[in-house]
Design a protein around this motif. Structure first.
Motif, PDB file in Angstrom:
ATOM      1  N   LYS A   1      22.862-142.161 -16.582  1.00  0.00           N
ATOM      2  CA  LYS A   1      23.674-143.370 -16.511  1.00  0.00           C
ATOM      3  C   LYS A   1      24.090-143.566 -15.068  1.00  0.00           C
ATOM      4  N   ILE A   2      24.039-144.795 -14.613  1.00  0.00           N
ATOM      5  CA  ILE A   2      24.494-145.107 -13.255  1.00  0.00           C
ATOM      6  C   ILE A   2      26.012-145.196 -13.291  1.00  0.00           C
ATOM      7  N   VAL A   3      26.653-144.340 -12.478  1.00  0.00           N
ATOM      8  CA  VAL A   3      28.113-144.296 -12.436  1.00  0.00           C
ATOM      9  C   VAL A   3      28.641-145.212 -11.339  1.00  0.00           C
ATOM     10  N   ALA A   4      28.004-145.162 -10.177  1.00  0.00           N
ATOM     11  CA  ALA A   4      28.481-145.966  -9.046  1.00  0.00           C
ATOM     12  C   ALA A   4      27.328-146.221  -8.089  1.00  0.00           C
ATOM     13  N   THR A   5      27.472-147.294  -7.306  1.00  0.00           N
ATOM     14  CA  THR A   5      26.522-147.590  -6.238  1.00  0.00           C
ATOM     15  C   THR A   5      27.315-147.936  -4.986  1.00  0.00           C
ATOM     16  N   ALA A   6      26.695-147.694  -3.848  1.00  0.00           N
ATOM     17  CA  ALA A   6      27.322-148.041  -2.576  1.00  0.00           C
ATOM     18  C   ALA A   6      26.216-148.373  -1.583  1.00  0.00           C
ATOM     19  N   ALA A   7      26.531-149.232  -0.630  1.00  0.00           N
ATOM     20  CA  ALA A   7      25.558-149.602   0.398  1.00  0.00           C
ATOM     21  C   ALA A   7      26.237-149.569   1.755  1.00  0.00           C
ATOM     22  N   THR A   8      25.531-148.990   2.714  1.00  0.00           N
ATOM     23  CA  THR A   8      25.982-149.032   4.106  1.00  0.00           C
ATOM     24  C   THR A   8      24.932-149.801   4.888  1.00  0.00           C
ATOM     25  N   GLY A   9      24.962-149.718   6.201  1.00  0.00           N
ATOM     26  CA  GLY A   9      24.020-150.461   7.017  1.00  0.00           C
ATOM     27  C   GLY A   9      22.570-150.141   6.737  1.00  0.00           C
ATOM     28  N   ASP A  10      22.238-148.887   6.548  1.00  0.00           N
ATOM     29  CA  ASP A  10      20.841-148.509   6.384  1.00  0.00           C
ATOM     30  C   ASP A  10      20.587-147.590   5.194  1.00  0.00           C
ATOM     31  N   ARG A  11      21.562-147.388   4.328  1.00  0.00           N
ATOM     32  CA  ARG A  11      21.400-146.506   3.172  1.00  0.00           C
ATOM     33  C   ARG A  11      21.953-147.179   1.917  1.00  0.00           C
ATOM     34  N   LEU A  12      21.326-146.850   0.799  1.00  0.00           N
ATOM     35  CA  LEU A  12      21.786-147.269  -0.512  1.00  0.00           C
ATOM     36  C   LEU A  12      22.021-146.001  -1.310  1.00  0.00           C
ATOM     37  N   VAL A  13      23.213-145.837  -1.867  1.00  0.00           N
ATOM     38  CA  VAL A  13      23.585-144.616  -2.572  1.00  0.00           C
ATOM     39  C   VAL A  13      23.856-144.960  -4.032  1.00  0.00           C
ATOM     40  N   VAL A  14      23.217-144.189  -4.931  1.00  0.00           N
ATOM     41  CA  VAL A  14      23.400-144.387  -6.373  1.00  0.00           C
ATOM     42  C   VAL A  14      23.891-143.066  -6.956  1.00  0.00           C
ATOM     43  N   THR A  15      25.022-143.112  -7.647  1.00  0.00           N
ATOM     44  CA  THR A  15      25.581-141.928  -8.302  1.00  0.00           C
ATOM     45  C   THR A  15      25.223-141.987  -9.778  1.00  0.00           C
ATOM     46  N   LEU A  16      24.627-140.905 -10.267  1.00  0.00           N
ATOM     47  CA  LEU A  16      24.162-140.841 -11.651  1.00  0.00           C
ATOM     48  C   LEU A  16      24.887-139.752 -12.414  1.00  0.00           C
ATOM     49  N   ASP A  17      25.022-139.981 -13.728  1.00  0.00           N
ATOM     50  CA  ASP A  17      25.513-138.944 -14.644  1.00  0.00           C
ATOM     51  C   ASP A  17      24.332-138.582 -15.532  1.00  0.00           C
ATOM     52  N   VAL A  18      23.824-137.360 -15.352  1.00  0.00           N
ATOM     53  CA  VAL A  18      22.642-136.921 -16.091  1.00  0.00           C
ATOM     54  C   VAL A  18      23.056-135.757 -16.980  1.00  0.00           C
ATOM     55  N   GLY A  19      23.293-136.032 -18.245  1.00  0.00           N
ATOM     56  CA  GLY A  19      23.647-134.982 -19.195  1.00  0.00           C
ATOM     57  C   GLY A  19      24.862-134.176 -18.778  1.00  0.00           C
ATOM     58  N   GLY A  20      25.884-134.816 -18.252  1.00  0.00           N
ATOM     59  CA  GLY A  20      27.099-134.123 -17.846  1.00  0.00           C
ATOM     60  C   GLY A  20      27.078-133.623 -16.405  1.00  0.00           C
ATOM     61  N   MET A  21      25.939-133.686 -15.742  1.00  0.00           N
ATOM     62  CA  MET A  21      25.840-133.293 -14.331  1.00  0.00           C
ATOM     63  C   MET A  21      25.804-134.553 -13.476  1.00  0.00           C
ATOM     64  N   THR A  22      26.386-134.462 -12.309  1.00  0.00           N
ATOM     65  CA  THR A  22      26.411-135.598 -11.398  1.00  0.00           C
ATOM     66  C   THR A  22      25.337-135.424 -10.331  1.00  0.00           C
ATOM     67  N   GLU A  23      24.595-136.497 -10.089  1.00  0.00           N
ATOM     68  CA  GLU A  23      23.578-136.516  -9.036  1.00  0.00           C
ATOM     69  C   GLU A  23      23.805-137.732  -8.159  1.00  0.00           C
TER      70      GLU A  23
END
Length: 110
Positions: free
Chosen positions: A67-89
């Motif tokens: 599940k996608i928990v959060a997203t963020a964008a900076t000048g040159d990076r896109l960050v996606v935070t995932l919840d995978v079976g209770g673990m965060t990636e």
């Protein structure tokens, strides 16, 4: 008509005139150098601009039950935070090419 005759400058005056001419030449050259540096900087920025990236379609494959928990964008990076079976990636992508740059996994201690 009467012509006004200018007297010859004294040696001290001639020396002063030469010094003023030299200082004016130095000031003029310095000003020309500064203006050319500014114009070069403007030209460089205009002709070497990265530009905006073209629109692309991209499909990221997520792990099962993620599940996608959060997203963020900076000048040159896109960050996606995932919840995978209770673990965060955290998955990081390059914003211009959308290629994966890195992955960070978090897990709980047993």
């Amino acid at each position: 008509m009467t012509d006004t005759v200018l007297p010859e400058p004294t040696p001290e005056q001639a020396q002063l005139f030469a010094r003023v001419r030299r200082l004016m030449l130095i000031a003029g050259l310095t000003t020309a150098l500064a203006i050319s540096a500014v114009l070069i900087a403007i030209g460089y920025r205009l002709f070497h601009e990265q530009g905006s990236a073209a629109a692309t379609d991209f499909t990221a494959v997520l792990p099962k039950s993620a599940k996608i928990v959060a997203t963020a964008a900076t000048g040159d990076r896109l960050v996606v935070t995932l919840d995978v079976g209770g673990m965060t990636e955290i998955h990081t992508f390059d914003a211009r090419t959308l290629k994966p740059v890195g992955r960070l996994r978090f897990s709980s201690e047993p």
